[in-house]
Motif scaffolding. Structure first.
Motif, PDB file in Angstrom:
ATOM      1  N   LEU A  31      -6.144  56.209 -30.987  1.00  0.00           N
ATOM      2  CA  LEU A  31      -5.401  57.462 -31.074  1.00  0.00           C
ATOM      3  C   LEU A  31      -4.243  57.582 -29.833  1.00  0.00           C
ATOM      4  CD1 LEU A  31      -8.336  60.363 -31.004  1.00  0.00           C
ATOM      5  CD2 LEU A  31      -6.729  59.541 -32.792  1.00  0.00           C
ATOM      6  N   GLY A  32      -4.607  56.450 -28.722  1.00  0.00           N
ATOM      7  CA  GLY A  32      -3.420  56.510 -27.792  1.00  0.00           C
ATOM      8  C   GLY A  32      -2.403  55.499 -28.466  1.00  0.00           C
ATOM      9  N   VAL A  41       3.752  54.644 -21.453  1.00  0.00           N
ATOM     10  CA  VAL A  41       2.411  54.946 -20.616  1.00  0.00           C
ATOM     11  C   VAL A  41       1.381  55.343 -21.134  1.00  0.00           C
ATOM     12  CG1 VAL A  41       1.686  56.629 -18.734  1.00  0.00           C
ATOM     13  CG2 VAL A  41       4.160  55.798 -18.668  1.00  0.00           C
ATOM     14  N   GLN A  42       1.496  56.237 -22.242  1.00  0.00           N
ATOM     15  CA  GLN A  42       0.281  56.634 -23.399  1.00  0.00           C
ATOM     16  C   GLN A  42      -0.629  55.491 -23.808  1.00  0.00           C
ATOM     17  OE1 GLN A  42       1.219  59.669 -25.705  1.00  0.00           O
ATOM     18  NE2 GLN A  42      -0.934  60.025 -26.628  1.00  0.00           N
ATOM     19  N   GLY A  47      -5.429  52.562 -23.220  1.00  0.00           N
ATOM     20  CA  GLY A  47      -6.028  51.061 -23.021  1.00  0.00           C
ATOM     21  C   GLY A  47      -6.973  51.130 -21.833  1.00  0.00           C
ATOM     22  N   LEU A  48      -6.595  51.807 -20.956  1.00  0.00           N
ATOM     23  CA  LEU A  48      -7.415  51.744 -19.411  1.00  0.00           C
ATOM     24  C   LEU A  48      -8.641  52.372 -19.937  1.00  0.00           C
ATOM     25  CD1 LEU A  48      -5.151  52.197 -16.801  1.00  0.00           C
ATOM     26  CD2 LEU A  48      -6.356  50.065 -17.256  1.00  0.00           C
ATOM     27  N   LEU A  53     -14.512  52.630 -20.911  1.00  0.00           N
ATOM     28  CA  LEU A  53     -15.702  52.939 -22.169  1.00  0.00           C
ATOM     29  C   LEU A  53     -16.206  51.752 -22.521  1.00  0.00           C
ATOM     30  CD1 LEU A  53     -14.572  55.962 -24.373  1.00  0.00           C
ATOM     31  CD2 LEU A  53     -16.477  55.674 -22.964  1.00  0.00           C
ATOM     32  N   ALA A  54     -15.488  50.779 -23.139  1.00  0.00           N
ATOM     33  CA  ALA A  54     -16.197  49.354 -23.558  1.00  0.00           C
ATOM     34  C   ALA A  54     -16.989  48.733 -22.340  1.00  0.00           C
ATOM     35  CB  ALA A  54     -15.206  48.414 -24.035  1.00  0.00           C
ATOM     36  N   GLY A  55     -16.662  48.766 -21.340  1.00  0.00           N
ATOM     37  CA  GLY A  55     -17.196  48.176 -20.008  1.00  0.00           C
ATOM     38  C   GLY A  55     -18.844  48.994 -20.056  1.00  0.00           C
ATOM     39  N   TRP A  56     -18.566  50.099 -19.880  1.00  0.00           N
ATOM     40  CA  TRP A  56     -19.814  50.983 -19.836  1.00  0.00           C
ATOM     41  C   TRP A  56     -20.715  50.740 -20.829  1.00  0.00           C
ATOM     42  CZ3 TRP A  56     -19.602  57.218 -20.057  1.00  0.00           C
ATOM     43  CH2 TRP A  56     -20.649  57.483 -19.889  1.00  0.00           C
ATOM     44  N   GLY A  57     -20.239  50.535 -22.029  1.00  0.00           N
ATOM     45  CA  GLY A  57     -21.074  50.308 -23.400  1.00  0.00           C
ATOM     46  C   GLY A  57     -21.775  48.905 -23.465  1.00  0.00           C
ATOM     47  N   LEU A  58     -20.929  48.151 -22.965  1.00  0.00           N
ATOM     48  CA  LEU A  58     -21.231  46.571 -22.755  1.00  0.00           C
ATOM     49  C   LEU A  58     -22.300  46.506 -21.581  1.00  0.00           C
ATOM     50  CD1 LEU A  58     -20.679  43.578 -23.367  1.00  0.00           C
ATOM     51  CD2 LEU A  58     -19.131  43.496 -21.441  1.00  0.00           C
TER      52      LEU A  58
END
Length: 143
Positions: A31-32, A41-42, A47-48, A53-58
């Motif tokens: 979506l970004g 910037v968006q 991406g950040l 979210l990916a780190g949290w899921g990992l």
């Protein structure tokens, strides 16, 4: 959760949680990028957010077991994907904190080990914290 008669009981995050976090990361990034247009910037912000979210899921994939108990003590999740062993002699209290806000009640399992306090919610354990607290107290009494 395993039956009480088992020598080791483990509580882990629900399987759907890391999947949802990783899918959410892809959606946020997509979506970004889709709605960025000429804005630079968006996509960076998307991406950040996606990386977080990916780190949290990992983390949920690498260390899904948040809490385990056996006759000698408790093993708790610590840090990103580590674990810490607590002997029963180190555990000072096992309590469940209940808070109600805006009509919703949240329970948190608290394991007080003197120098450290370990907190677990419903989605860390895939079980009600009060139920897990009872199982921990029973295991402690049975040792």
């Amino acid at each position: 959760m395993q039956p009480l008669s088992s020598p080791v009981q483990k509580w882990r995050v629900p399987v759907i949680l890391p999947v949802a976090k990783l899918v959410g990361a892809v959606v946020v990034l997509g979506l970004g990028l889709l709605f960025a247009g000429d804005d630079r910037v968006q996509p960076v912000l998307a991406g950040l957010a996606a990386a977080a979210l990916a780190g949290w899921g990992l983390r949920d994939l690498l260390a899904p077991v948040r809490l385990a108990v056996d006759p000698d003590g408790i093993t708790v999740a610590q840090g990103f994907a580590g674990h810490r062993r607590l002997a029963w002699s180190e555990v000072e209290a096992i309590t469940v904190e209940r808070r109600t806000r805006r009509g919703l009640t949240a329970e948190t399992l608290e394991i007080d080990a003197g120098e450290s306090l370990h907190l677990f919610g419903r989605y860390d354990l895939d079980a009600p914290p009060a139920e897990v607290a009872e199982a921990l107290r029973a295991a402690r009494a049975a040792r």
